[in-house]
Write a protein that holds these residues in place. Structure first.
Motif, short mmCIF file in Angstrom:
data_model
loop_
_atom_site.label_atom_id
_atom_site.label_comp_id
_atom_site.label_asym_id
_atom_site.label_seq_id
_atom_site.Cartn_x
_atom_site.Cartn_y
_atom_site.Cartn_z
N CYS A 271 0.84 -1.21 0.00
CA CYS A 271 0.00 0.00 0.00
C CYS A 271 0.87 1.25 0.00
CB CYS A 271 -0.87 0.03 1.27
SG CYS A 271 -2.56 -0.47 1.03
N TYR A 272 1.77 1.28 0.98
CA TYR A 272 2.61 2.47 1.15
C TYR A 272 3.67 2.58 0.07
CZ TYR A 272 0.26 3.11 5.58
OH TYR A 272 -0.71 3.32 6.53
N LYS A 273 4.15 1.44 -0.43
CA LYS A 273 5.14 1.48 -1.51
C LYS A 273 4.53 2.13 -2.75
CE LYS A 273 8.59 -1.31 -3.94
NZ LYS A 273 9.79 -0.64 -3.41
N ILE A 274 3.30 1.74 -3.10
CA ILE A 274 2.63 2.33 -4.27
C ILE A 274 2.36 3.81 -4.04
CG2 ILE A 274 0.54 2.29 -5.69
CD1 ILE A 274 2.27 -0.09 -6.20
N LYS A 275 1.92 4.16 -2.83
CA LYS A 275 1.64 5.57 -2.53
C LYS A 275 2.90 6.42 -2.66
CE LYS A 275 0.11 8.71 1.14
NZ LYS A 275 -0.76 9.57 0.33
N LEU A 276 4.00 5.96 -2.05
CA LEU A 276 5.25 6.71 -2.10
C LEU A 276 5.80 6.79 -3.52
CD1 LEU A 276 6.99 5.36 1.12
CD2 LEU A 276 6.04 7.65 0.78
N TYR A 277 5.61 5.73 -4.27
CA TYR A 277 6.07 5.69 -5.67
C TYR A 277 5.31 6.72 -6.51
CZ TYR A 277 6.25 3.84 -10.47
OH TYR A 277 6.37 3.71 -11.82
N ALA A 443 11.95 3.34 4.02
CA ALA A 443 11.03 4.43 3.66
C ALA A 443 9.58 4.00 3.86
CB ALA A 443 11.26 4.84 2.21
N VAL A 444 9.27 2.74 3.51
CA VAL A 444 7.91 2.22 3.69
C VAL A 444 7.56 2.18 5.17
CG1 VAL A 444 6.49 0.15 3.49
CG2 VAL A 444 7.84 0.93 1.54
N ARG A 445 8.50 1.68 6.01
CA ARG A 445 8.23 1.59 7.44
C ARG A 445 8.02 2.97 8.05
NH1 ARG A 445 12.59 -0.89 9.03
NH2 ARG A 445 13.68 0.86 9.96
N GLU A 446 8.83 3.92 7.65
CA GLU A 446 8.68 5.30 8.16
C GLU A 446 7.36 5.91 7.72
OE1 GLU A 446 12.13 7.34 6.81
OE2 GLU A 446 13.44 6.56 8.39
N ALA A 447 6.98 5.64 6.48
CA ALA A 447 5.72 6.18 5.96
C ALA A 447 4.54 5.57 6.71
CB ALA A 447 5.60 5.89 4.47
N ARG A 448 4.62 4.27 6.97
CA ARG A 448 3.53 3.59 7.69
C ARG A 448 3.36 4.17 9.09
NH1 ARG A 448 3.36 -0.58 11.11
NH2 ARG A 448 5.60 -0.91 10.93
N LEU A 449 4.46 4.36 9.78
CA LEU A 449 4.40 4.91 11.14
C LEU A 449 3.94 6.37 11.11
CD1 LEU A 449 7.70 3.43 12.64
CD2 LEU A 449 5.36 2.73 13.15
N LYS A 450 4.43 7.13 10.15
CA LYS A 450 4.06 8.54 10.05
C LYS A 450 2.57 8.68 9.77
CE LYS A 450 5.26 12.80 7.57
NZ LYS A 450 6.14 13.41 6.54
N GLU A 451 2.07 7.86 8.87
CA GLU A 451 0.65 7.92 8.51
C GLU A 451 -0.23 7.59 9.71
OE1 GLU A 451 -2.53 7.43 5.23
OE2 GLU A 451 -0.80 8.70 5.60
N ILE A 452 0.12 6.50 10.41
CA ILE A 452 -0.70 6.09 11.55
C ILE A 452 -0.68 7.14 12.65
CG2 ILE A 452 -0.93 4.36 13.39
CD1 ILE A 452 0.14 2.31 11.34
N LYS A 453 0.51 7.67 12.96
CA LYS A 453 0.61 8.71 13.98
C LYS A 453 -0.19 9.94 13.59
CE LYS A 453 5.17 7.39 15.78
NZ LYS A 453 6.61 7.77 15.83
N LEU A 482 3.47 11.92 2.04
CA LEU A 482 4.15 11.53 3.28
C LEU A 482 5.60 12.00 3.31
CD1 LEU A 482 2.73 7.92 3.69
CD2 LEU A 482 2.11 9.95 4.98
N HIS A 483 6.21 12.19 2.13
CA HIS A 483 7.57 12.75 2.01
C HIS A 483 8.61 11.97 2.81
CE1 HIS A 483 6.08 16.08 -0.27
NE2 HIS A 483 5.35 16.56 0.71
N THR A 484 8.54 10.64 2.79
CA THR A 484 9.64 9.86 3.37
C THR A 484 10.63 9.46 2.28
OG1 THR A 484 8.42 7.78 3.12
CG2 THR A 484 8.19 8.94 5.21
N VAL A 485 10.30 9.80 1.05
CA VAL A 485 11.21 9.62 -0.09
C VAL A 485 11.42 10.99 -0.72
CG1 VAL A 485 11.51 8.56 -2.35
CG2 VAL A 485 10.38 7.28 -0.54
N ARG A 486 12.66 11.27 -1.13
CA ARG A 486 12.97 12.58 -1.72
C ARG A 486 12.16 12.77 -3.00
NH1 ARG A 486 16.87 14.90 -5.28
NH2 ARG A 486 17.67 12.82 -5.78
#
Length: 553
Positions: A271-277, A443-453, A482-486
């Motif tokens: 989920c988050y990989k596709i979103k960040l991509y 990046a996926v793990r950070e995005a997941r945590l950031k989104e949930i928080k 989410l900006h966990t990837v440049r």
């Protein structure tokens, strides 16, 4: 007994419904009842126990909600006391929220006479106690939440209950509610009218039928499991992971897919990989999975239905529970995971995503039933839709199983092959590779945590503010980056030199016209809606993306 369909088709105004219900139906724009509504409503108004089996998107919710409201209005004419008359059980919080919303829409002209309360939200029981003390006419909830209220003494069903509805009955036991339902039966009166609504007649449904129903009428409509080909078009496209990423980037940035779109994957991380991509290309998306708070999931679906954003990336995690021969590795990893998931969550089943033009299976579903339920998110009611499934070599056996299950004749497959010419979007592929590799596991793990928080903060810290300022809740969006990837700003543009020759001259694909055709442009919403109605998946008609020129509708 099984109902035989010999009667003349009815309209809503021929069903002896209260004028207030008819006005609400007219306001919703429902001109004629669906087949299941036409058959079920008269039987339920007669007081019969009914087992309703109809495909996803056939209108089952209204089929039981309308007679429930009508019977409560009838009871109100002679009742002396305010009492709970109907209990509706559903396997997921999202579905409970949706059912309650449908009931509120149908009671808009009689909201003072018929009140509905959803007890599914995961809050302290004492918070919901005042709502139940007032004895609402209809209580909606998951079996677990309803049982907790019964045990706490906040919900007394023994004396007053007259109607029991179990929606998505085939999921109730698979979601782990068997013990709760059996225990709840002891808290119900000896005599009540019961309704089971289900998309399938599985063994679990038969067990529930014997437990809940008394001499029921079984409505098993002679209809296909999915919408007919005239209403729903199925495409499959052979591609490996990197090619999948390139194609979806090209389809979205070239505006070849129009209208509301659900992208299905098999895991939360994907989920988050596709979103960040997609985020790197300036394509706004939101995610929907079992790790997000229930209120956020419901709010995301509501905003998607309202057209606030166009793309949802959803994880169909329930498919991982019984993967069969394929996907055993994923299943093992899922079992080892320590992440807290909400078992009262469902994405491919029950949720009424409205006006969905396209379903994209980025990960092919792990069984035929999951494919049917994903496809059922589009082409609901009388609307049209399309399903595009990416299929890797490893996933090909799964495609064959779905083909065998759903083929219309001896040799007729419902799937149309789409031969996407990757060489025409080679420039997209270079960009796609860099963006895909940039989305690392960290990046996926950070995005997941950031989104949930972030979403928990929205839920808890701003709860009182939103109660005082409900209109501000509409401003809260779930498709923010989410900006966990440049993010490189130039990637959001599609320069003219990388546009395939077959699409040049279409307009709106260059940087100069970017603003005009931006996904979030409200001005283009109406035209996208019209395009969706006439040709939901416009990309399939471009001869440059297929070996044979296809006829335009």
């Amino acid at each position: 007994m099984t109902e035989q369909n010999e009667e003349k088709p009815r309209n809503f105004h021929e069903m002896e419904l209260d004028d207030r219900i008819l006005k609400a139906i007219a306001k919703l724009g429902w001109q004629n009842p669906t087949l299941i509504q036409e058959r079920a409503i008269p039987l339920l108004l007669e007081g019969k126990d009914v087992l309703v089996r109809a495909r996803t998107g056939s209108g089952k919710t209204a089929a039981f909600a309308i007679p429930v409201i009508q019977k409560i209005l009838n009871i109100k004419q002679t009742a002396r006391h305010q009492e709970i008359k109907a209990l509706i059980l559903a396997p997921s919080k999202e579905l409970c929220h949706q059912i309650c919303g449908v009931i509120k829409d149908l009671t808009i002209k009689c909201s003072q006479e018929v009140r509905c309360v959803d007890v599914a939200p995961q809050v302290d029981l004492s918070v919901q106690k005042p709502l139940l003390v007032e004895r609402p006419d209809i209580v909606v909830g998951t079996p677990t939440r309803v049982l907790k209220h019964v045990k706490a003494g906040y919900l007394d069903l023994k004396k007053s209950l007259e109607l029991l509805v179990i929606d998505e009955a085939d999921l109730v036991f698979s979601f782990g509610y068997e013990n709760e339902v059996k225990e709840l039966m002891g808290s119900l009166p000896n005599i009540y009218q019961a309704i089971l609504a289900s998309a399938t007649l599985s063994e679990d449904v038969k067990s529930l039928k014997s437990l809940v129903l008394h001499n029921p009428v079984t409505l098993k409509l002679e209809e296909p499991e999915i919408a007919p080909e005239s209403q729903l078009t199925h495409y499959h496209l052979m591609a490996e992971e990197m090619d999948k990423a390139t194609i979806i980037y090209a389809l979205l940035k070239l505006h070849l897919i129009r209208g509301k779109t659900i992208i299905f994957v098999n895991t939360v991380d994907k989920c988050y990989k596709i979103k960040l991509y997609l985020e790197q290309f300036g394509i706004p998306t939101c995610v929907l999975n079992s790790e997000l708070p229930a209120k956020i999931r419901c709010h995301s679906v509501t905003q998607f239905n309202q057209g606030i954003y166009d793309i949802i990336v959803a994880s169909d995690e329930k498919a991982l529970e019984e993967p069969g021969n394929y996907g055993e590795k994923d299943n093992t990893e899922a079992k080892k995971s320590k992440r807290k998931k909400d078992k009262e969550s469902g994405v491919s089943r029950g949720i009424d995503f409205q006006h969905v033009a396209n379903v994209i299976n980025f990960d092919f579903p792990l069984d035929a039933q999951s494919y049917i339920h994903r496809a059922g998110r589009t082409a609901r009611g009388n609307n049209h839709g399309s399903v595009l499934s990416f299929v890797s070599i490893k996933e090909k056996p799964l495609l064959e199983k779905v083909e065998n299950r759903l083929k219309t004749g001896d040799n007729d497959s419902i799937f149309k092959a789409n031969h996407f010419k990757l060489e025409e979007v080679e420039a997209f592929k270079y960009r796609a590779k860099d963006a895909w590799r940039a989305v690392t596991k960290i990046a996926v793990r950070e995005a997941r945590l950031k989104e949930i928080k972030q979403e928990i903060f929205n839920c808890q810290k701003l709860k009182s503010y939103f109660e005082d300022n409900p209109t501000d809740l509409q401003v809260l969006r779930h498709d923010k980056a989410l900006h966990t990837v440049r993010v490189q700003q130039h990637l959001s543009d599609v320069p003219e030199y990388i546009v395939p020759p077959t699409l040049k001259g279409m307009g709106g694909l260059t940087k100069r016209n970017k603003r005009k055709h931006d996904f979030r442009s409200a001005q283009s919403s109406a035209s996208r809606f019209q395009a969706r109605k006439s040709n939901p998946l416009l990309s399939m008609d471009f001869e440059g993306f297929s070996k044979k020129k296809k006829k335009k509708n």
